[in-house]
Every structure is written in structure tokens, then in C-alpha cells.
Design a protein around this motif. Structure first.
Motif, PDB file in Angstrom:
ATOM      1  N   VAL A 196      16.981 -14.906 -26.816  1.00 28.90           N
ATOM      2  CA  VAL A 196      17.839 -16.001 -27.233  1.00 28.90           C
ATOM      3  C   VAL A 196      17.034 -17.226 -27.646  1.00 28.90           C
ATOM      4  N   GLN A 197      15.840 -17.409 -27.075  1.00 27.08           N
ATOM      5  CA  GLN A 197      15.041 -18.587 -27.412  1.00 27.08           C
ATOM      6  C   GLN A 197      14.587 -18.572 -28.872  1.00 27.08           C
ATOM      7  N   VAL A 198      14.672 -17.423 -29.531  1.00 22.65           N
ATOM      8  CA  VAL A 198      14.182 -17.317 -30.899  1.00 22.65           C
ATOM      9  C   VAL A 198      15.108 -18.033 -31.867  1.00 22.65           C
ATOM     10  N   TYR A 199      16.415 -18.085 -31.568  1.00 19.12           N
ATOM     11  CA  TYR A 199      17.291 -18.743 -32.519  1.00 19.12           C
ATOM     12  C   TYR A 199      17.888 -20.027 -31.933  1.00 19.12           C
ATOM     13  N   ARG A 200      19.063 -20.008 -31.297  1.00 21.16           N
ATOM     14  CA  ARG A 200      19.714 -21.231 -30.834  1.00 21.16           C
ATOM     15  C   ARG A 200      19.837 -22.246 -31.970  1.00 21.16           C
ATOM     16  N   VAL A 206      26.414 -27.187 -32.025  1.00 25.11           N
ATOM     17  CA  VAL A 206      27.705 -27.366 -31.361  1.00 25.11           C
ATOM     18  C   VAL A 206      27.741 -26.475 -30.119  1.00 25.11           C
ATOM     19  N   ILE A 207      28.086 -27.067 -28.987  1.00 25.52           N
ATOM     20  CA  ILE A 207      28.238 -26.306 -27.745  1.00 25.52           C
ATOM     21  C   ILE A 207      29.681 -25.846 -27.618  1.00 25.52           C
ATOM     22  N   ASN A 208      29.874 -24.608 -27.233  1.00 26.51           N
ATOM     23  CA  ASN A 208      31.204 -24.016 -27.064  1.00 26.51           C
ATOM     24  C   ASN A 208      31.948 -23.912 -28.392  1.00 26.51           C
ATOM     25  N   GLY A 209      31.212 -23.717 -29.480  1.00 24.74           N
ATOM     26  CA  GLY A 209      31.844 -23.586 -30.789  1.00 24.74           C
ATOM     27  C   GLY A 209      32.716 -22.363 -30.914  1.00 24.74           C
ATOM     28  N   ASN A 210      32.558 -21.402 -29.996  1.00 22.51           N
ATOM     29  CA  ASN A 210      33.386 -20.200 -29.989  1.00 22.51           C
ATOM     30  C   ASN A 210      34.578 -20.336 -29.039  1.00 22.51           C
ATOM     31  N   PHE A 211      34.713 -21.506 -28.402  1.00 21.69           N
ATOM     32  CA  PHE A 211      35.826 -21.837 -27.507  1.00 21.69           C
ATOM     33  C   PHE A 211      35.980 -20.833 -26.366  1.00 21.69           C
ATOM     34  N   ASP A 212      34.850 -20.412 -25.793  1.00 21.25           N
ATOM     35  CA  ASP A 212      34.881 -19.496 -24.650  1.00 21.25           C
ATOM     36  C   ASP A 212      35.103 -20.217 -23.323  1.00 21.25           C
ATOM     37  N   LEU A 259      26.159 -16.035 -32.070  1.00 21.08           N
ATOM     38  CA  LEU A 259      26.862 -15.545 -30.890  1.00 21.08           C
ATOM     39  C   LEU A 259      26.005 -15.760 -29.651  1.00 21.08           C
ATOM     40  N   ARG A 260      26.536 -16.529 -28.688  1.00 24.28           N
ATOM     41  CA  ARG A 260      25.877 -16.727 -27.404  1.00 24.28           C
ATOM     42  C   ARG A 260      26.782 -16.171 -26.317  1.00 24.28           C
ATOM     43  N   SER A 261      26.207 -15.686 -25.258  1.00 22.12           N
ATOM     44  CA  SER A 261      27.019 -15.104 -24.184  1.00 22.12           C
ATOM     45  C   SER A 261      27.816 -16.205 -23.483  1.00 22.12           C
ATOM     46  N   PRO A 262      28.982 -15.879 -22.923  1.00 21.84           N
ATOM     47  CA  PRO A 262      29.748 -16.876 -22.163  1.00 21.84           C
ATOM     48  C   PRO A 262      28.936 -17.508 -21.035  1.00 21.84           C
ATOM     49  N   GLU A 289      26.702 -20.120 -22.610  1.00 21.46           N
ATOM     50  CA  GLU A 289      27.524 -21.236 -23.064  1.00 21.46           C
ATOM     51  C   GLU A 289      27.994 -22.071 -21.884  1.00 21.46           C
ATOM     52  N   LEU A 290      28.351 -21.406 -20.771  1.00 23.92           N
ATOM     53  CA  LEU A 290      28.789 -22.136 -19.588  1.00 23.92           C
ATOM     54  C   LEU A 290      27.688 -23.043 -19.061  1.00 23.92           C
ATOM     55  N   MET A 291      26.462 -22.565 -19.004  1.00 19.76           N
ATOM     56  CA  MET A 291      25.361 -23.402 -18.515  1.00 19.76           C
ATOM     57  C   MET A 291      25.155 -24.620 -19.409  1.00 19.76           C
ATOM     58  N   MET A 292      25.306 -24.444 -20.705  1.00 21.52           N
ATOM     59  CA  MET A 292      25.173 -25.582 -21.611  1.00 21.52           C
ATOM     60  C   MET A 292      26.292 -26.587 -21.389  1.00 21.52           C
ATOM     61  N   CYS A 293      27.503 -26.094 -21.131  1.00 19.75           N
ATOM     62  CA  CYS A 293      28.631 -26.990 -20.856  1.00 19.75           C
ATOM     63  C   CYS A 293      28.458 -27.719 -19.531  1.00 19.75           C
ATOM     64  N   GLN A 294      27.873 -27.030 -18.542  1.00 20.87           N
ATOM     65  CA  GLN A 294      27.740 -27.627 -17.212  1.00 20.87           C
ATOM     66  C   GLN A 294      26.723 -28.765 -17.167  1.00 20.87           C
ATOM     67  N   ARG A 295      25.944 -28.943 -18.188  1.00 22.58           N
ATOM     68  CA  ARG A 295      25.102 -30.140 -18.265  1.00 22.58           C
ATOM     69  C   ARG A 295      25.984 -31.388 -18.324  1.00 22.58           C
ATOM     70  N   TYR A 296      27.224 -31.222 -18.771  1.00 28.87           N
ATOM     71  CA  TYR A 296      28.122 -32.354 -18.985  1.00 28.87           C
ATOM     72  C   TYR A 296      29.319 -32.356 -18.032  1.00 28.87           C
ATOM     73  N   TYR A 297      29.678 -31.184 -17.497  1.00 28.93           N
ATOM     74  CA  TYR A 297      30.839 -31.121 -16.616  1.00 28.93           C
ATOM     75  C   TYR A 297      30.724 -29.888 -15.727  1.00 28.93           C
ATOM     76  N   GLU A 298      31.002 -30.081 -14.421  1.00 31.07           N
ATOM     77  CA  GLU A 298      30.928 -28.976 -13.461  1.00 31.07           C
ATOM     78  C   GLU A 298      31.997 -29.182 -12.402  1.00 31.07           C
ATOM     79  N   LYS A 299      32.430 -28.087 -11.791  1.00 30.91           N
ATOM     80  CA  LYS A 299      33.460 -28.156 -10.762  1.00 30.91           C
ATOM     81  C   LYS A 299      33.156 -27.144  -9.663  1.00 30.91           C
ATOM     82  N   THR A 300      33.802 -27.324  -8.511  1.00 30.13           N
ATOM     83  CA  THR A 300      33.641 -26.373  -7.415  1.00 30.13           C
ATOM     84  C   THR A 300      34.601 -25.200  -7.554  1.00 30.13           C
TER      85      THR A 300
END
Length: 403
Positions: A80-84, A88-94, A278-281, A284-295
Motif C-alpha cells: 500500500v505504501q507504493v501508491y496512496r 481524500v480520506i474515506n472517499g469510498n464512504f466506508d 481502493l484502500r481496505s476499510p 481507511e478507519l485508521m486514517m479517520c481515527q487521526r481525527y475522530y475516535e470512540k469507545t
């Protein structure tokens, strides 16, 4: 492709073109029309295969096409490090950590992770996660979800109906050419205006807003693309708050009942639109959690009264007295946050009020839960009430570090 060796009248010398030699009396080689056309077509095929529009006046298109065609294909199994490439984060709305629908028709802010929805003019809007049917052939790559903006109250005098994402750091794409690609459809023909804005943070330079394009949406899924030149930062001043960003905005029609759907949004460097990354859910979740996380678990909306599952836990043991007989737990984030976040605390059961620690038997609670020692890596949650009885206590929390 080769020289026109099968055409005798071309006058090749040793299989190659030769100039006319008046002294020796030898004619120059001729270029047959069929050969000249085939050379041109060969170049055009490379240009169009790279997604470029052929232009008579542009002389660098073949080199641009070669560079684009030489890029790694995101469909291949490279690390995955080869592309990225998609900024846009969560552009696939997963990922929908806050829930799959906004809490009320007049409540905006974030619903799908990283996408902020804003409107005014007393409009009523339902933002929701919608599912693609398995095997549908309209949008490629078998996406699972798309975002729907459904306006159920038109409103009056609105000035903002916007879906946007703040991409961290105003340095993003500065001075570079970028390409936006997205899929969309609407209930009827609608105009969607897209902009990109450089925000320099509190105390920084005035925003720079660049139009990307106006797109006429159809009633069927359609792929839209546009290229933009992002300004350089020369002469600009960066604010000191660390909240600068590049904002991608989709501006919707105002004061009308409407349904607009968005899927597979991609913003990438370069002037060519490439296949959606295409990134795995999980990624994508880890990228989103830089900005928001919950228990809570990912399928549970914050504030849900689901009991202690996933909650922070603290056990008050026999013999503890005074301050020591208070619940206290450390929440270490799964992903370090962009900045020190803001927090919300939630009770685990219907008894009591939101933000209380609740005991395992749900008979004892305390109304003064609080956070302290917050950092980008985690936070402590304790209590400032009088001593509580010996039991285990639970509380849910969210951490928000959005731009």
C-alpha cells in the motif's frame, strides 16, 4: 511501428529515410500518407490511453502520457505504501463512526467520517449512508456505500448548502496541478459547483478559493472529472494554531427539495484522472481515527445505551476512601490525534444522565465524570464526586480532533 519498408516508392536508403542530394542527383525519400497517418495514430493512441485530450498546439503530450502510463496500477497487489495517491480520506464512504444518519433533519456537522455537511435557511436535510446493490454495474469496483443528501424541507434565504472535506495542511498540492474525480447522481438535473480553498489557519493569510468546475448532474450515476492548478504559497502567511488545510467543497443548489448522491471521490496530484484508489476499510478507519475516535464498536452510534461493551472501566476496591474511592481510567487512543481533541462522555445505560459513570449493577452513579491530562495520545477520565461504593464502573467517550 516500423519504417515503410513495404512501400518501394518511399525511397528508403538502407531501410531509413534519406535527404535529397542535388550534387549526386539522388532524390529524397518520400513519406507515404498511410505511414504518416499510422505514426500520428500511434502517438494519439498513447495520449488517449493516458486519459489526455489530444491537442494540436501542445507538444509535450506524448511525454506526459508515458509518465502517466508508467505509474503503478492501484489494482495490482503492490504494498500500500507504493501508491496512496488519493488525498481524500474515506472517499469510498466506508467509515461512519458517528452513525449512518444525522441525528435530526436540522443537524449538520460530520456524519460520514471526514465529510462535513453544512446548510442554513431553515432547510431540513437528511444525510444518510446508502448501500449499492451487489453486482451493480453503474459505479465500478463494487463499492459498498454512497452518501445521500436528501432535502426534506427546502428552506428560505439559504446561502450555504455544502459537503466538504478539510485536507490537513495548506501545503497540500500547493503550486501543483491536481485532478478531482467523483461519481454522482440526482433526482433530476442539478448543478453542482465544486471549489478548492487554501485556509492558512487562525492569524494567517486570507483564504484563497479556486473554482474547480460546475457539473450538471444526471439522474443516473455518472463519473465527473476536472483539473485544477493549485496556487503556490509564495507571499502567504501561515497561522500559528496548526489548523491550516486545503478544503474541497461541493456546493449544492439552495432552497429546493432535492436528492443528491455522491460516491468514490478522489483528489490526486497530476493532470490525468486515474482509477479510484481502493484502500481496505481497516486502513481507511485508521486514517479517520487521526481525527475522530470512540469507545463504541464501529456499528454503534455515540450515545447509544448499549451497556458497558467497549466502554472504559474502573474498579473501586474495598478499603478505598475519599478521592481514592472514585472511578478513574486511562483511554489510550488507537491512533495519535492531529491535535489535542475535545471529548464527550456518555452513560452506558438508560439510568442517570449522559456523562455519568455507571456501576456494574446500574444502581450507583456519579454525575461529575471529567477528563484530565489530555494529549494527542490519550486522556484520563475520572470523577470528582464524593466516594462511591465498591463496584466496577463504566463510561463511554468520543475524541474529536477534526479541522
Amino acid at each position: 511501428m516500423d519504417y515503410p519498408k513495404s512501400v518501394p516508392s518511399a525511397g528508403l536508403v538502407n531501410g531509413r529515410f534519406a535527404d535529397e542530394n542535388p550534387i549526386a542527383g539522388t532524390p529524397g525519400s518520400l513519406i507515404p500518407a498511410s505511414w504518416g497517418n499510422s505514426v500520428t495514430q500511434e502517438i494519439l493512441n498513447a495520449i488517449t490511453a493516458a486519459g489526455l485530450m489530444p491537442s494540436e498546439n501542445q507538444t509535450d503530450q506524448l511525454s506526459l502520457a508515458i509518465k502517466e502510463l508508467a505509474k503503478l496500477d492501484p489494482q495490482q497487489s503492490f504494498p500500500v505504501q507504493v501508491y496512496r495517491k488519493n488525498l481524500v480520506i474515506n472517499g469510498n464512504f466506508d467509515i461512519w463512526q458517528r452513525g449512518t444518519v444525522n441525528l435530526g433533519p436540522y443537524t449538520g456537522a460530520y456524519i460520514a467520517d471526514r465529510f462535513r455537511c453544512d446548510w442554513n435557511g431553515n432547510a431540513g436535510v437528511s444525510i444518510s449512508r446508502q448501500s449499492f446493490a451487489l453486482g451493480q454495474g453503474e459505479v465500478p469496483n463494487e463499492p459498498r456505500y454512497f452518501m445521500r443528501w436528501q432535502q426534506i424541507t427546502a428552506g428560505v434565504g439559504a446561502s450555504v448548502h455544502k459537503i466538504s472535506q478539510a485536507i490537513e495542511s495548506v501545503r497540500t498540492l500547493a503550486g501543483k496541478t491536481a485532478t478531482l474525480t467523483f461519481w454522482a447522481k440526482a433526482d433530476t438535473a442539478r448543478q453542482l459547483n465544486v471549489t478548492v480553498a487554501q485556509y492558512f489557519g487562525a492569524g494567517g493569510s486570507v483564504d484563497t478559493v479556486m473554482p474547480v468546475g460546475s457539473f450538471q448532474l444526471k439522474t443516473s450515476w455518472t463519473r465527473y472529472s476536472a483539473t485544477i492548478q493549485v496556487p503556490s504559497l509564495a507571499g502567504k502567511t501561515l497561522g500559528s494554531s496548526g489548523n491550516d488545510f486545503l478544503r474541497l467543497s461541493f456546493d449544492l443548489p439552495l432552497n429546493v427539495l432535492q436528492v443528491i448522491d455522491l460516491a468514490q471521490i478522489q483528489l490526486e496530484e497530476g493532470r490525468v484522472s486515474t482509477p479510484f484508489e481502493l484502500r481496505s476499510p481497516g486502513d481507511e478507519l485508521m486514517m479517520c481515527q487521526r481525527y475522530y475516535e470512540k469507545t463504541y464498536s464501529q456499528d454503534v452510534s455515540p450515545g447509544s445505551l448499549i451497556g458497558p461493551y467497549g466502554a472504559l472501566i474502573s474498579t473501586v476496591r474495598q478499603g478505598q476512601t475519599g478521592f481514592a474511592s472514585q472511578p478513574m481510567a486511562q483511554w489510550t487512543f488507537k491512533v495519535e490525534k492531529r491535535a489535542v481533541p475535545s471529548f464527550s462522555l456518555f452513560t452506558t445505560t438508560p439510568k442517570g444522565v449522559s456523562g455519568q459513570w455507571r456501576s456494574g449493577s446500574d444502581e450507583v452513579s456519579s454525575g461529575n465524570a471529567r477528563t484530565l491530562g489530555a494529549s494527542t495520545r490519550g486522556v484520563w477520565v475520572d470523577n470528582s464526586d464524593i466516594g462511591v461504593i465498591t463496584q466496577s464502573y463504566y463510561i463511554h467517550a468520543t475524541a474529536d480532533a477534526e479541522l
